[in-house]
Design a protein around this motif. Structure first.
Motif, PDB file in Angstrom:
ATOM      1  N   SER A  17       0.861  -1.174   0.000  1.00  0.00           N
ATOM      2  CA  SER A  17       0.000   0.000   0.000  1.00  0.00           C
ATOM      3  C   SER A  17       0.901   1.228   0.000  1.00  0.00           C
ATOM      4  N   ALA A  18       0.320   2.350  -0.377  1.00  0.00           N
ATOM      5  CA  ALA A  18       1.099   3.579  -0.460  1.00  0.00           C
ATOM      6  C   ALA A  18       0.242   4.739   0.027  1.00  0.00           C
ATOM      7  N   GLY A  19       0.911   5.700   0.621  1.00  0.00           N
ATOM      8  CA  GLY A  19       0.202   6.849   1.148  1.00  0.00           C
ATOM      9  C   GLY A  19       1.076   8.085   1.155  1.00  0.00           C
ATOM     10  N   VAL A  20       0.479   9.160   1.618  1.00  0.00           N
ATOM     11  CA  VAL A  20       1.171  10.443   1.670  1.00  0.00           C
ATOM     12  C   VAL A  20       1.018  11.033   3.062  1.00  0.00           C
ATOM     13  N   ILE A  21       2.117  11.518   3.575  1.00  0.00           N
ATOM     14  CA  ILE A  21       2.081  12.340   4.774  1.00  0.00           C
ATOM     15  C   ILE A  21       1.867  13.762   4.249  1.00  0.00           C
ATOM     16  N   ARG A  55       4.001   5.958  -5.934  1.00  0.00           N
ATOM     17  CA  ARG A  55       3.678   7.385  -5.790  1.00  0.00           C
ATOM     18  C   ARG A  55       2.358   7.721  -6.471  1.00  0.00           C
ATOM     19  N   GLU A  56       2.090   7.140  -7.620  1.00  0.00           N
ATOM     20  CA  GLU A  56       0.802   7.359  -8.275  1.00  0.00           C
ATOM     21  C   GLU A  56      -0.336   6.862  -7.395  1.00  0.00           C
ATOM     22  N   TRP A  75       9.596  17.288  -1.584  1.00  0.00           N
ATOM     23  CA  TRP A  75      10.688  16.443  -1.145  1.00  0.00           C
ATOM     24  C   TRP A  75      10.987  15.347  -2.172  1.00  0.00           C
ATOM     25  N   GLY A  76      10.467  15.546  -3.380  1.00  0.00           N
ATOM     26  CA  GLY A  76      10.749  14.630  -4.486  1.00  0.00           C
ATOM     27  C   GLY A  76      10.132  13.259  -4.280  1.00  0.00           C
ATOM     28  N   ASP A  77      10.871  12.259  -4.686  1.00  0.00           N
ATOM     29  CA  ASP A  77      10.400  10.880  -4.604  1.00  0.00           C
ATOM     30  C   ASP A  77      10.849  10.177  -3.326  1.00  0.00           C
ATOM     31  N   ALA A  78      11.346  10.935  -2.346  1.00  0.00           N
ATOM     32  CA  ALA A  78      11.777  10.333  -1.080  1.00  0.00           C
ATOM     33  C   ALA A  78      10.597   9.604  -0.439  1.00  0.00           C
ATOM     34  N   LYS A  88       1.683  -9.528   6.649  1.00  0.00           N
ATOM     35  CA  LYS A  88       2.690  -9.274   5.614  1.00  0.00           C
ATOM     36  C   LYS A  88       2.428  -7.999   4.826  1.00  0.00           C
ATOM     37  N   LYS A  89       1.847  -6.994   5.468  1.00  0.00           N
ATOM     38  CA  LYS A  89       1.548  -5.741   4.788  1.00  0.00           C
ATOM     39  C   LYS A  89       2.668  -4.738   5.026  1.00  0.00           C
ATOM     40  N   VAL A  90       3.044  -4.019   3.966  1.00  0.00           N
ATOM     41  CA  VAL A  90       4.041  -2.950   4.054  1.00  0.00           C
ATOM     42  C   VAL A  90       3.455  -1.725   3.372  1.00  0.00           C
ATOM     43  N   SER A  91       3.545  -0.582   4.047  1.00  0.00           N
ATOM     44  CA  SER A  91       3.051   0.667   3.469  1.00  0.00           C
ATOM     45  C   SER A  91       4.222   1.598   3.194  1.00  0.00           C
ATOM     46  N   ARG A  92       4.187   2.223   2.035  1.00  0.00           N
ATOM     47  CA  ARG A  92       5.213   3.193   1.637  1.00  0.00           C
ATOM     48  C   ARG A  92       4.590   4.579   1.695  1.00  0.00           C
ATOM     49  N   TYR A  93       5.282   5.500   2.368  1.00  0.00           N
ATOM     50  CA  TYR A  93       4.777   6.860   2.518  1.00  0.00           C
ATOM     51  C   TYR A  93       5.716   7.871   1.870  1.00  0.00           C
TER      52      TYR A  93
END
Length: 152
Positions: A17-21, A55-56, A75-78, A88-93
């Motif tokens: 999963s992916a999200g934004v701070i 990121r999308e 902050w770009g693609d950081a 087994k879930k990993v989230s990218r922020y």
């Protein structure tokens, strides 16, 4: 000699999963957008679909959950990943600044109601009190990025 390709069964791969701070400057300083579903607070996030990168997916999830379209990825693609949780879930922020669009909690077509019950703009300190422990490393990373390397 050709080596056989190692195929990992998809049921053993982590759920992505992916999200934004989402951050915004207020007179009192930086504030972060947090969303509440039932008793659980989190940043806007959701599952990555097959045809999109993280990121999308993160940007789409912010739009779907908050109607915010004015995100600036200063902050770009950081990014920062959580440790695996819930099996087994990993989230990218990622981090993005919102310049002032109003937050709305639109009705989800799938649920027939908003995905979240409430939103708040909180300080980094207050975020520590409401977010679950699994987000501690992400919050610490975001604080360093925003407070130490903020764009002018």
């Amino acid at each position: 000699m050709e080596h056989p390709r190692l195929e990992i069964p998809t049921d053993l791969l982590p759920t992505r999963s992916a999200g934004v701070i989402v951050v915004r400057r207020f007179a009192e300083g930086w504030r972060l957008l947090v969303l509440r579903a039932y008793r659980n607070w989190d940043f806007p996030k959701g599952l990555v679909e097959e045809d999109e990168d993280e990121r999308e997916a993160a940007q789409r999830e912010v739009w779907e959950e908050t109607s915010l379209a004015d995100l600036r990825f200063n902050w770009g693609d950081a990014f920062k990943d959580t440790l695996p949780y819930a099996g087994k879930k990993v989230s990218r922020y990622f981090i993005a600044e919102s310049l002032g669009d109003p937050v709305k909690l639109p009705v989800s077509e799938e649920l027939g109601r908003p995905e979240h019950d409430e939103f708040r703009w909180v300080s980094f300190q207050d975020a520590e009190d409401v977010l679950p422990p699994r987000l501690a490393i992400v919050l610490e990373w975001a604080r360093g990025m925003v407070e130490e390397t903020s764009p002018a």
